[in-house]
Design an enzyme around this catalytic site. Structure first.
Site, mmCIF file in Angstrom:
data_model
loop_
_atom_site.group_PDB
_atom_site.id
_atom_site.type_symbol
_atom_site.label_atom_id
_atom_site.label_comp_id
_atom_site.label_asym_id
_atom_site.label_seq_id
_atom_site.Cartn_x
_atom_site.Cartn_y
_atom_site.Cartn_z
ATOM 1 N N CYS A 197 -6.935 2.847 0.648
ATOM 2 C CA CYS A 197 -6.104 4.060 0.721
ATOM 3 C C CYS A 197 -6.361 5.011 -0.440
ATOM 4 C CB CYS A 197 -4.627 3.696 0.765
ATOM 5 S SG CYS A 197 -4.255 2.618 2.138
ATOM 6 N N HIS A 240 -1.094 10.346 -0.047
ATOM 7 C CA HIS A 240 -1.658 9.470 0.984
ATOM 8 C C HIS A 240 -0.557 9.166 1.989
ATOM 9 C CE1 HIS A 240 -3.073 6.085 3.130
ATOM 10 N NE2 HIS A 240 -2.305 5.221 2.489
ATOM 11 N N ASN A 294 -1.308 6.049 9.542
ATOM 12 C CA ASN A 294 -1.962 5.872 8.247
ATOM 13 C C ASN A 294 -3.460 5.702 8.490
ATOM 14 O OD1 ASN A 294 -3.047 4.781 5.900
ATOM 15 N ND2 ASN A 294 -1.295 3.451 5.484
HETATM 16 O O1 UT7 Z 1 -1.458 2.536 3.022
HETATM 17 C C1 UT7 Z 1 -1.398 1.494 2.097
HETATM 18 C C2 UT7 Z 1 -0.062 1.304 1.575
HETATM 19 N N1 UT7 Z 1 0.805 0.837 2.610
HETATM 20 C C3 UT7 Z 1 2.104 0.964 2.464
HETATM 21 O O2 UT7 Z 1 2.520 1.531 1.475
HETATM 22 C C4 UT7 Z 1 3.010 0.364 3.491
HETATM 23 C C5 UT7 Z 1 4.261 -0.147 2.840
HETATM 24 N N2 UT7 Z 1 5.158 -0.859 3.731
HETATM 25 C C6 UT7 Z 1 5.796 -0.290 4.779
HETATM 26 O O3 UT7 Z 1 5.523 0.862 5.105
HETATM 27 C C7 UT7 Z 1 6.848 -1.065 5.499
HETATM 28 O O4 UT7 Z 1 7.104 -2.267 4.802
HETATM 29 C C8 UT7 Z 1 6.512 -1.387 6.980
HETATM 30 C C9 UT7 Z 1 6.563 -0.116 7.808
HETATM 31 C C10 UT7 Z 1 5.157 -2.026 7.067
HETATM 32 C C11 UT7 Z 1 7.530 -2.373 7.564
HETATM 33 O O5 UT7 Z 1 8.832 -1.845 7.447
HETATM 34 P P1 UT7 Z 1 10.006 -2.748 6.859
HETATM 35 O O6 UT7 Z 1 11.200 -1.914 6.884
HETATM 36 O O7 UT7 Z 1 9.549 -3.276 5.526
HETATM 37 O O8 UT7 Z 1 10.138 -3.891 7.921
HETATM 38 P P2 UT7 Z 1 9.916 -5.477 7.779
HETATM 39 O O9 UT7 Z 1 8.479 -5.800 7.609
HETATM 40 O O10 UT7 Z 1 10.871 -5.996 6.755
HETATM 41 O O11 UT7 Z 1 10.379 -5.979 9.187
HETATM 42 C C12 UT7 Z 1 11.741 -5.843 9.621
HETATM 43 C C13 UT7 Z 1 11.875 -6.440 10.996
HETATM 44 C C14 UT7 Z 1 11.328 -7.849 11.117
HETATM 45 O O12 UT7 Z 1 12.157 -8.560 11.999
HETATM 46 P P3 UT7 Z 1 13.284 -9.576 11.451
HETATM 47 O O13 UT7 Z 1 12.548 -10.574 10.634
HETATM 48 O O14 UT7 Z 1 14.210 -8.715 10.625
HETATM 49 O O15 UT7 Z 1 13.896 -10.107 12.685
HETATM 50 C C15 UT7 Z 1 9.985 -7.649 11.744
HETATM 51 O O16 UT7 Z 1 9.561 -8.773 12.483
HETATM 52 O O17 UT7 Z 1 11.136 -5.651 11.933
HETATM 53 C C16 UT7 Z 1 10.237 -6.496 12.668
HETATM 54 N N3 UT7 Z 1 9.052 -5.715 12.978
HETATM 55 C C17 UT7 Z 1 8.949 -4.926 14.064
HETATM 56 N N4 UT7 Z 1 9.798 -4.651 15.055
HETATM 57 C C18 UT7 Z 1 9.389 -3.790 15.990
HETATM 58 C C19 UT7 Z 1 7.899 -5.630 12.265
HETATM 59 N N5 UT7 Z 1 7.053 -4.793 12.879
HETATM 60 C C20 UT7 Z 1 7.690 -4.346 13.980
HETATM 61 C C21 UT7 Z 1 7.298 -3.447 15.014
HETATM 62 N N6 UT7 Z 1 8.200 -3.209 15.988
HETATM 63 N N7 UT7 Z 1 6.110 -2.831 15.017
#
Ligand code: UT7
Length: 335
Positions: free
Chosen positions: A114, A262, A292
């Site tokens: 990135c 980014h 992204n």
């Molecule tokens: O470009 C390089 C740098 N990258 C970044 O900076 C990315 C940084 N991270 C993020 O943007 C976020 O952490 C994400 C968008 C990747 C994820 O968002 P989050 O709010 O941190 O969600 P999470 O990973 O904690 O997941 C929450 C819930 C989980 O379910 P449970 O365990 O609470 O039941 C996941 O299984 O959401 C679930 N989940 C989804 N649900 C529907 C994860 N992905 C999905 C999905 N659709 N695509």
């Protein structure tokens, strides 16, 4: 003494639009979750066999070169940033040299995910400031879609990433109060595996191991991201590296005319915007439309902001990136 400045910008994205609803037919996800957590509405995916990382980079570069008002033969050096090269080796830099029919200038491949475009701009800037080169072509291009786990298992990653390319021609500027004022680069390899694609690699699993084991549960050749950990580090590092660049130039956040971050997650951009007290007009976001696109995200966003007349002569433009490595960086530009 010279400065360098961006004299031409271009971008290219594949025509194929993939909406959140389209993805929800492949995996358990939904438009509401994706928009709420990331801001993404749709992204572009290449049609296999039509576009590659290199061909998209070449298309973006052609536009940038034309807008720069120079000839391809005026390019002295090529820098290509990507995490998704056409080949394991050689990298796409030489393919651009070939496909654009540029004479036998040097071509460097940057592996900083990135932050790749920011690292690439920094390299170009140093070559120009030293007097070694006059015109450097910097490209960021990515094809993610063909390498993602498009099942529910991979949904935490696969809904986020998209394909596309952007390019800039960086050129000598004799007025050292203008152009790229400074660049700032960092890394923290301690967290290398928190956002990574482990295989195929010579370290743990090479292609022959994958074939030999033929394990349907093998996830090592899909990208892995510890989302929350990456998020927490991103907001801190984005803020730090922007401040570092401003302070070095005796500037403050209120001097920023346009911040092009980014496009990792709209919530990260909004956090940074709020922290620095910037208005919506001072931050350019397009993650809604493209997801992204890692190394391509800043040059695509910068090109769009410039095309829309949001960047003008004399503006203070700040580029900032954070991603896998971890690596992060910023570029401070007097346009
Ligand atoms: O470009 C390089 C740098 N990258 C970044 O900076 C990315 C940084 N991270 C993020 O943007 C976020 O952490 C994400 C968008 C990747 C994820 O968002 P989050 O709010 O941190 O969600 P999470 O990973 O904690 O997941 C929450 C819930 C989980 O379910 P449970 O365990 O609470 O039941 C996941 O299984 O959401 C679930 N989940 C989804 N649900 C529907 C994860 N992905 C999905 C999905 N659709 N695509």
């Amino acid at each position: 003494m010279y400065n360098s400045k961006i004299i031409g910008l271009g971008h290219y994205v594949p025509e194929n639009v993939v909406t959140n609803d389209d993805l929800s037919k492949l995996m358990e996800t939904n438009d509401e979750w994706i928009q709420e957590r990331t801001g993404i509405k749709e992204r572009r995916h290449v049609v296999k066999g039509e576009d590659t990382t290199t061909t998209m980079g070449v298309k973006a570069a052609k536009i940038a070169i034309e807008r720069a008002g120079i000839d391809k033969d005026d390019i002295d050096f090529i820098v290509f940033a990507t995490l998704s090269p056409d080949y394991y080796f050689p990298g796409p830099g030489v393919l651009v040299q070939r496909d654009l029919g540029i004479k036998t200038v040097g071509a460097l491949d940057v592996r900083n995910q990135c932050s790749g475009f920011v690292y690439g701009i920094s390299v170009a800037d140093q070559y120009i400031k030293s007097g070694m080169y006059k015109n450097v072509l910097v490209i960021g291009s990515e094809v993610h879609s063909t390498g993602l786990d498009m099942t529910t298992r991979g949904r935490g990653v696969s809904v986020i990433f998209g394909d596309g390319a952007g390019a800039a021609v960086v050129s000598r500027e004799e007025d050292t109060t203008k152009g790229i004022l400074s660049t700032h680069l960092h890394s923290e390899g301690q967290h290398a595996e928190e956002l990574s694609l482990i295989a195929p690699g010579m370290g743990k699993r090479w292609v022959t191991d994958i074939i030999e084991e033929n394990d349907p549960n093998d996830e090592s050749y899909y990208p892995y991201m510890n989302g929350q950990f990456v998020f927490k580090n991103a907001v801190v590092r984005f803020s730090e590296v922007i401040m570092e660049g401003l302070q070095m130039n005796g500037l403050s956040p209120s001097d920023i005319n346009m911040l092009v971050p980014h496009q990792a997650n709209l919530r990260i951009s909004q956090f940074v915007q709020k922290k620095f007290g910037l208005s919506n007009d001072q931050v350019y976001n397009n993650i809604m439309n493209y997801g992204n696109t890692t190394a391509a995200s800043i040059p695509i966003a910068l090109t769009e902001a410039w095309e829309k007349g949001k960047i003008n002569s004399g503006d203070l433009v700040v580029l900032a990136a954070f991603g896998s490595g971890f690596t992060w960086g910023s570029v401070i530009i007097k346009w």
